[in-house]
Design an enzyme around this catalytic site. Structure first.
Site, PDB file in Angstrom:
ATOM      1  N   HIS A  25      18.494  38.515  36.307  1.00 35.31           N
ATOM      2  CA  HIS A  25      17.604  39.475  35.663  1.00 35.31           C
ATOM      3  C   HIS A  25      17.511  40.703  36.540  1.00 35.31           C
ATOM      4  O   HIS A  25      17.509  40.584  37.763  1.00 35.31           O
ATOM      5  CB  HIS A  25      16.213  38.865  35.457  1.00 35.31           C
ATOM      6  CG  HIS A  25      15.420  39.564  34.419  1.00 35.31           C
ATOM      7  ND1 HIS A  25      14.706  40.708  34.676  1.00 35.31           N
ATOM      8  CD2 HIS A  25      15.265  39.301  33.095  1.00 35.31           C
ATOM      9  CE1 HIS A  25      14.124  41.096  33.560  1.00 35.31           C
ATOM     10  NE2 HIS A  25      14.452  40.275  32.587  1.00 35.31           N
TER      11      HIS A  25
ATOM     12  N   ASP B  14      16.095  33.564  28.215  1.00 37.85           N
ATOM     13  CA  ASP B  14      17.085  33.158  27.213  1.00 37.85           C
ATOM     14  C   ASP B  14      17.735  31.807  27.513  1.00 37.85           C
ATOM     15  O   ASP B  14      18.451  31.275  26.674  1.00 37.85           O
ATOM     16  CB  ASP B  14      18.183  34.226  27.103  1.00 37.85           C
ATOM     17  CG  ASP B  14      17.643  35.507  26.507  1.00 37.85           C
ATOM     18  OD1 ASP B  14      16.835  35.404  25.581  1.00 37.85           O
ATOM     19  OD2 ASP B  14      18.019  36.590  26.975  1.00 37.85           O
TER      20      ASP B  14
HETATM   21  N1  CMC Z   1      26.413  34.994  36.183  1.00 35.00           N
HETATM   22  C1  CMC Z   1      27.219  35.258  37.263  1.00 35.00           C
HETATM   23  N2  CMC Z   1      27.006  36.288  38.093  1.00 35.00           N
HETATM   24  C2  CMC Z   1      25.972  37.095  37.846  1.00 35.00           C
HETATM   25  C3  CMC Z   1      25.101  36.885  36.757  1.00 35.00           C
HETATM   26  C4  CMC Z   1      25.351  35.783  35.918  1.00 35.00           C
HETATM   27  N3  CMC Z   1      24.561  35.530  34.869  1.00 35.00           N
HETATM   28  N4  CMC Z   1      24.149  37.848  36.734  1.00 35.00           N
HETATM   29  C5  CMC Z   1      24.413  38.654  37.773  1.00 35.00           C
HETATM   30  N5  CMC Z   1      25.514  38.176  38.455  1.00 35.00           N
HETATM   31  C6  CMC Z   1      26.087  38.738  39.691  1.00 35.00           C
HETATM   32  C7  CMC Z   1      26.890  39.999  39.397  1.00 35.00           C
HETATM   33  O1  CMC Z   1      28.250  39.692  39.160  1.00 35.00           O
HETATM   34  C8  CMC Z   1      26.690  40.792  40.666  1.00 35.00           C
HETATM   35  O2  CMC Z   1      27.490  40.207  41.657  1.00 35.00           O
HETATM   36  P1  CMC Z   1      28.159  41.146  42.821  1.00 35.00           P
HETATM   37  O3  CMC Z   1      26.998  41.680  43.599  1.00 35.00           O
HETATM   38  O4  CMC Z   1      29.031  40.237  43.593  1.00 35.00           O
HETATM   39  O5  CMC Z   1      28.915  42.233  42.099  1.00 35.00           O
HETATM   40  C9  CMC Z   1      25.224  40.486  41.042  1.00 35.00           C
HETATM   41  O6  CMC Z   1      24.969  39.158  40.491  1.00 35.00           O
HETATM   42  C10 CMC Z   1      24.190  41.462  40.497  1.00 35.00           C
HETATM   43  O7  CMC Z   1      24.371  41.538  39.091  1.00 35.00           O
HETATM   44  P2  CMC Z   1      24.248  42.864  38.239  1.00 35.00           P
HETATM   45  O8  CMC Z   1      25.043  42.737  36.991  1.00 35.00           O
HETATM   46  O9  CMC Z   1      24.522  44.042  39.112  1.00 35.00           O
HETATM   47  O10 CMC Z   1      22.694  42.847  37.923  1.00 35.00           O
HETATM   48  P3  CMC Z   1      21.975  43.703  36.814  1.00 35.00           P
HETATM   49  O11 CMC Z   1      20.570  43.815  37.249  1.00 35.00           O
HETATM   50  O12 CMC Z   1      22.710  44.957  36.533  1.00 35.00           O
HETATM   51  O13 CMC Z   1      22.090  42.802  35.499  1.00 35.00           O
HETATM   52  C11 CMC Z   1      21.695  41.090  33.930  1.00 35.00           C
HETATM   53  C12 CMC Z   1      21.107  41.936  35.074  1.00 35.00           C
HETATM   54  C13 CMC Z   1      20.562  40.341  33.230  1.00 35.00           C
HETATM   55  C14 CMC Z   1      22.359  42.014  32.892  1.00 35.00           C
HETATM   56  C15 CMC Z   1      22.726  40.097  34.523  1.00 35.00           C
HETATM   57  O14 CMC Z   1      22.082  39.209  35.432  1.00 35.00           O
HETATM   58  C16 CMC Z   1      23.473  39.315  33.452  1.00 35.00           C
HETATM   59  O15 CMC Z   1      24.466  39.788  32.909  1.00 35.00           O
HETATM   60  N6  CMC Z   1      22.976  38.066  33.092  1.00 35.00           N
HETATM   61  C17 CMC Z   1      23.564  37.331  32.022  1.00 35.00           C
HETATM   62  C18 CMC Z   1      23.080  37.874  30.683  1.00 35.00           C
HETATM   63  C19 CMC Z   1      21.650  37.495  30.399  1.00 35.00           C
HETATM   64  O16 CMC Z   1      21.245  36.357  30.580  1.00 35.00           O
HETATM   65  N7  CMC Z   1      20.879  38.466  29.900  1.00 35.00           N
HETATM   66  C20 CMC Z   1      19.497  38.247  29.511  1.00 35.00           C
HETATM   67  C21 CMC Z   1      18.525  38.968  30.393  1.00 35.00           C
HETATM   68  S1  CMC Z   1      16.846  38.392  30.134  1.00 35.00           S
HETATM   69  C22 CMC Z   1      16.447  38.941  28.579  1.00 35.00           C
HETATM   70  C23 CMC Z   1      16.148  40.374  28.570  1.00 35.00           C
HETATM   71  O17 CMC Z   1      15.111  40.766  29.116  1.00 35.00           O
HETATM   72  O18 CMC Z   1      16.962  41.125  28.028  1.00 35.00           O
END
Ligand code: CMC
Length: 434
Positions: A312, A369
């Site tokens: 998140h 989720d």
């Molecule tokens: N599985 C594997 N790796 C992950 C995941 C995951 N679910 N989430 C983040 N990471 C890794 C990502 O690859 C990155 O690694 P590195 O630093 O080595 O490049 C690091 O963790 C930080 O991730 P980010 O994508 O830069 O983080 P963000 O804040 O931009 O994204 C997120 C947040 C929710 C989009 C992301 O965690 C994600 O894609 N999760 C899966 C989708 C999901 O469950 N979304 C629902 C969010 S909750 C409902 C809502 O409020 O919308």
């Protein structure tokens, strides 16, 4: 000297030194002590703008609706902990709270419930709107289109009184529109809403009832649904809420703003993740049930697979909503007297991930989720409706944020800046001689 009550500005400012000049920028402080630098005069005084892709560090507004402390896993609506609201309140009570800032009195809640209940029907002509949608259409764009189309049936809400009416109308009609889009997709007749049922039971009736037999919503399922709606009701400035505010900032109508929010929610990184979680769990079950193998793929930088329902932007701790839903998940599965292979896989994934270096280092925990889809499935909600359920829950939050924006004297049309990186001025050469 203490904080200025009107502006939230604290005495200590921040000094920025640029090009030999010192600029003092004010510091503002929220009611929970979070601080931010007010950069409104930055460009005028230095010619600089700030760059923050994904608005990771940018506050777009001040808001008194929802407080999240992602480090500690805290979520509060109008100051009330989500755990207490989940245990004691109903969705309509929470909707009132978000919209009005205070819990309703018994009389206010009764009046609000009656108002909502009496506005659940759709205009007959509007019902036909659903007939023109392809049968296999995803219900999210159908709902977004339906909400947008409400503005063709109702006058523009341009006064506070009309906005209040439109708010009740939307809370009342969204479940009907969602259920109609489902009924259309499976070719069944639309079920008119029933005024003798509570909000969630009525929705289950419109979804799963049919004219040929009596339908009684299971009270445990209706309560589980109400709880899901409460947990989704607001989450401060996320992608869809910011979209509602951005569209609303141009003074576009309430319906236009909410319709845009629904579309923003649809994305798999946002509300669409609940659908992706169940697809992921089903895929693991279909393949060999190995949570470990899937996690290895999610960790592999050369593989785009992510552990859906994990991670998140704000929570760097267990999402409190996921903790509540994990328990509810077990309750509804117990209710149907069975076990769930998907729940077993989800719990195994969680167990491994929470002790895996990759997830621990990045502070990735289950989010809202991760368990919600399993509950929806037990309730009988089809997978492509999961994100619509999220939208139903998030609606009061969007509406409260829209109202807050409308009443905020600091509101200006949303208009970010950019650093241009394209071609510099060059001479036009006609492709064809004329
Ligand atoms: N599985 C594997 N790796 C992950 C995941 C995951 N679910 N989430 C983040 N990471 C890794 C990502 O690859 C990155 O690694 P590195 O630093 O080595 O490049 C690091 O963790 C930080 O991730 P980010 O994508 O830069 O983080 P963000 O804040 O931009 O994204 C997120 C947040 C929710 C989009 C992301 O965690 C994600 O894609 N999760 C899966 C989708 C999901 O469950 N979304 C629902 C969010 S909750 C409902 C809502 O409020 O919308």
């Amino acid at each position: 000297m203490t904080k200025d009550a009107a502006t939230n500005v604290v005495p200590e400012g921040v000094e920025l030194v640029y090009d030999g000049k010192t600029v003092e920028l004010p510091l503002v402080e929220g009611s929970e002590g979070e601080r931010g630098i007010d950069i409104r005069k930055l460009r005028a005084e230095t010619g600089l703008i700030t760059i923050d892709p994904g608005y990771v560090n940018t506050g777009s507004c001040s808001s008194a609706i929802t407080f999240i402390d992602g480090e500690k896993g805290i979520l509060r609506y109008r100051g009330y902990p989500i755990e207490e609201l989940a245990e004691h309140s109903t969705f309509l009570e929470v909707a009132w709270l978000l919209l009005n800032g205070e819990l309703p009195t018994e009389a206010e809640l009764a009046e609000f419930t009656t108002e909502v209940t009496r506005h659940t029907m759709l205009h007959e002509d509007f019902g036909r709107f659903f007939d023109f949608m392809p049968k296999n259409a995803h219900p999210m764009p159908v709902c977004a289109a339906a909400v947008g189309a409400l503005s063709t049936f109702y006058r523009e809400a341009n006064t506070d009184e009309r906005v209040q009416k439109a708010i009740v109308r939307l809370i009342a009609k969204m479940p009907t529109m969602a259920a109609y889009s489902y009924k259309h997709s499976i070719g069944q007749p639309r079920m008119y809403p029933r005024n003798d049922l509570d909000y969630s039971s009525n929705f289950l009736y419109m979804m799963f009832g049919n004219p040929c037999e009596a339908f009684q919503a299971d009270p445990v399922f209706a309560r589980a649904l109400d709880l899901l709606l409460i947990l989704h009701a607001d989450h401060e400035q996320n992608c869809s809420t910011s979209t509602v505010r951005m569209v609303g900032s141009s003074q576009a109508s309430l319906y236009a703003s909410i319709s845009s929010g629904i579309m923003a929610l649809w994305g798999p990184l946002h509300g669409g993740a609940n659908q992706k979680v169940i697809e992921m769990l089903e895929r693991i079950a279909r393949e060999d049930g190995s949570a470990d193998r899937f996690l290895n793929r999610a960790k592999d930088r050369d593989d785009t697979t992510r552990l859906m329902g994990f991670g998140h932007r704000v929570y760097k701790n267990y999402d409190p909503r996921a903790a509540i839903l994990k328990t509810t998940c077990k309750d509804v599965i117990e209710r149907i007297g069975g076990s769930s292979e998907l729940l077993d896989i989800a719990m195994r994934l969680e167990e491994i991930a929470l002790s895996d270096e990759y997830f621990v280092e990045r502070r990735l925990y289950p989010n809202v989720d991760f368990y919600s889809g399993i509950i929806y499935q037990v309730l009988g909600v089809p997978v492509n409706m999961f994100t619509v359920m999220f939208a139903l829950g998030r609606l009061p939050g969007w509406l409260a944020q829209f109202l807050e924006l409308r009443r905020d004297p600091a509101n200006r049309i949303g208009r970010p800046r950019q650093i241009y990186t394209g071609a510099t001025k060059r001479k036009y050469k006609p492709v064809k001689k004329r």
